[in-house]
Design a protein around this motif. Sequence first.
Motif, mmCIF file in Angstrom:
data_model
loop_
_atom_site.group_PDB
_atom_site.id
_atom_site.type_symbol
_atom_site.label_atom_id
_atom_site.label_comp_id
_atom_site.label_asym_id
_atom_site.label_seq_id
_atom_site.Cartn_x
_atom_site.Cartn_y
_atom_site.Cartn_z
ATOM 1 N N UNK A 112 0.821 -1.213 0.000
ATOM 2 C CA UNK A 112 0.000 0.000 0.000
ATOM 3 C C UNK A 112 0.857 1.266 0.000
ATOM 4 N N UNK A 113 2.010 1.211 0.636
ATOM 5 C CA UNK A 113 2.872 2.398 0.697
ATOM 6 C C UNK A 113 3.933 2.403 -0.401
ATOM 7 N N UNK A 114 3.863 1.421 -1.318
ATOM 8 C CA UNK A 114 4.875 1.334 -2.374
ATOM 9 C C UNK A 114 4.918 2.568 -3.271
ATOM 10 N N UNK A 115 3.767 3.148 -3.705
ATOM 11 C CA UNK A 115 3.848 4.353 -4.548
ATOM 12 C C UNK A 115 4.607 5.499 -3.886
ATOM 13 N N UNK A 116 4.402 5.686 -2.567
ATOM 14 C CA UNK A 116 5.127 6.746 -1.877
ATOM 15 C C UNK A 116 6.624 6.457 -1.833
ATOM 16 N N UNK A 117 6.984 5.196 -1.629
ATOM 17 C CA UNK A 117 8.404 4.853 -1.597
ATOM 18 C C UNK A 117 9.040 5.027 -2.968
ATOM 19 N N UNK A 118 8.318 4.672 -4.009
ATOM 20 C CA UNK A 118 8.850 4.840 -5.360
ATOM 21 C C UNK A 118 9.052 6.318 -5.669
ATOM 22 N N UNK A 119 8.073 7.140 -5.291
ATOM 23 C CA UNK A 119 8.225 8.586 -5.514
ATOM 24 C C UNK A 119 9.445 9.124 -4.772
ATOM 25 N N UNK A 120 9.662 8.634 -3.556
ATOM 26 C CA UNK A 120 10.810 9.082 -2.775
ATOM 27 C C UNK A 120 12.114 8.649 -3.433
ATOM 28 N N UNK A 121 12.151 7.419 -3.914
ATOM 29 C CA UNK A 121 13.351 6.920 -4.592
ATOM 30 C C UNK A 121 13.632 7.737 -5.848
ATOM 31 N N UNK A 122 12.591 8.062 -6.593
ATOM 32 C CA UNK A 122 12.762 8.862 -7.799
ATOM 33 C C UNK A 122 13.268 10.263 -7.468
ATOM 34 N N UNK A 123 12.743 10.858 -6.410
ATOM 35 C CA UNK A 123 13.195 12.203 -6.008
ATOM 36 C C UNK A 123 14.673 12.188 -5.623
ATOM 37 N N UNK A 124 15.072 11.168 -4.863
ATOM 38 C CA UNK A 124 16.480 11.066 -4.449
ATOM 39 C C UNK A 124 17.375 10.848 -5.666
ATOM 40 N N UNK A 125 16.920 10.024 -6.596
ATOM 41 C CA UNK A 125 17.713 9.756 -7.800
ATOM 42 C C UNK A 125 17.867 11.020 -8.641
ATOM 43 N N UNK A 126 16.804 11.813 -8.760
ATOM 44 C CA UNK A 126 16.890 13.077 -9.496
ATOM 45 C C UNK A 126 17.890 14.008 -8.829
ATOM 46 N N UNK A 127 17.837 14.070 -7.501
ATOM 47 C CA UNK A 127 18.761 14.935 -6.775
ATOM 48 C C UNK A 127 20.216 14.520 -7.022
ATOM 49 N N UNK A 128 20.476 13.225 -7.028
ATOM 50 C CA UNK A 128 21.837 12.741 -7.267
ATOM 51 C C UNK A 128 22.295 13.067 -8.688
ATOM 52 N N UNK A 129 21.400 12.892 -9.642
ATOM 53 C CA UNK A 129 21.763 13.209 -11.022
ATOM 54 C C UNK A 129 22.047 14.691 -11.198
ATOM 55 N N UNK A 130 21.262 15.539 -10.533
ATOM 56 C CA UNK A 130 21.491 16.980 -10.647
ATOM 57 C C UNK A 130 22.795 17.388 -9.969
ATOM 58 N N UNK A 131 23.132 16.740 -8.867
ATOM 59 C CA UNK A 131 24.422 17.020 -8.230
ATOM 60 C C UNK A 131 25.569 16.657 -9.155
ATOM 61 N N UNK A 132 25.416 15.571 -9.897
ATOM 62 C CA UNK A 132 26.457 15.169 -10.843
ATOM 63 C C UNK A 132 26.567 16.165 -11.991
#
Length: 237
Positions: A112-132
């Motif tokens: 049930x909480x998987x969509x929220x976790x996926x959104x969080x993972x995507x946000x963190x991944x975007x942040x890492x890519x932008x830092x790079x």
Amino acid sequence: MNPADVAQGALPIGEVSLWHMFWQAHFIVKLVMLGLTAASVWSWAIIIDKELLFSRTRRQMNDFEDTFWSGQSLEELYRSLAAGMPTGMAALFVAAMREWKRSFEGTGRSIASLPQRIDKVLDVSIQREMERLESKLLVLATIGSSAPFIGLFGTVWGIMTSFRSIAASKNTSLAVVAPGIAEALFATAIGLVAAVPAVIAYNKYQAEAAKAQARLEGFADEFSSILSRQIDERMAA
């Protein structure tokens, strides 16, 4: 200082070169020139590196989008990308799919909480890519904003040295003043040579980074919607 000695030591017009101006400059002005030259070389190294990085990132994003929307199975695409070191959209895809697979492989996590976790993972991944993508851009901004003032410091110091020479020789002839002022202005020129490309490159790559972030966020929203629909289908089954 004897005015005759100053006039004798002045370089003929044909021999006044950038190299001679550097060697005839005061020690402090030489340090300023060398520092600005090093900053210019550093900024150009960053510019070349960023040009290659953004060009490679655009190409990888285009290739990934073509593959992703070609109808290939998500599982097959994940297996082909997970073995490597994905970047850009591929990194977002792999991170979200990894969280997806962990939730359906008996780890005890709530679906049930998987969509929220996926959104969080995507946000963190975007942040890492932008830092790079944005790494070292601050260096360009610093060089672009400070180099003219550093060059101006060298100019002021050189002009003060010229005025001291005038006071010592009691001679206001152009032959006494011109060499020192030329050396001083040379420091300002080097500062501008270092600053202008750095400012232009910083603005250019900031815009490129913003475009890349918009594409990453757009893909993250679309992929999150796709996974959310599959989660709803599985929970309804």
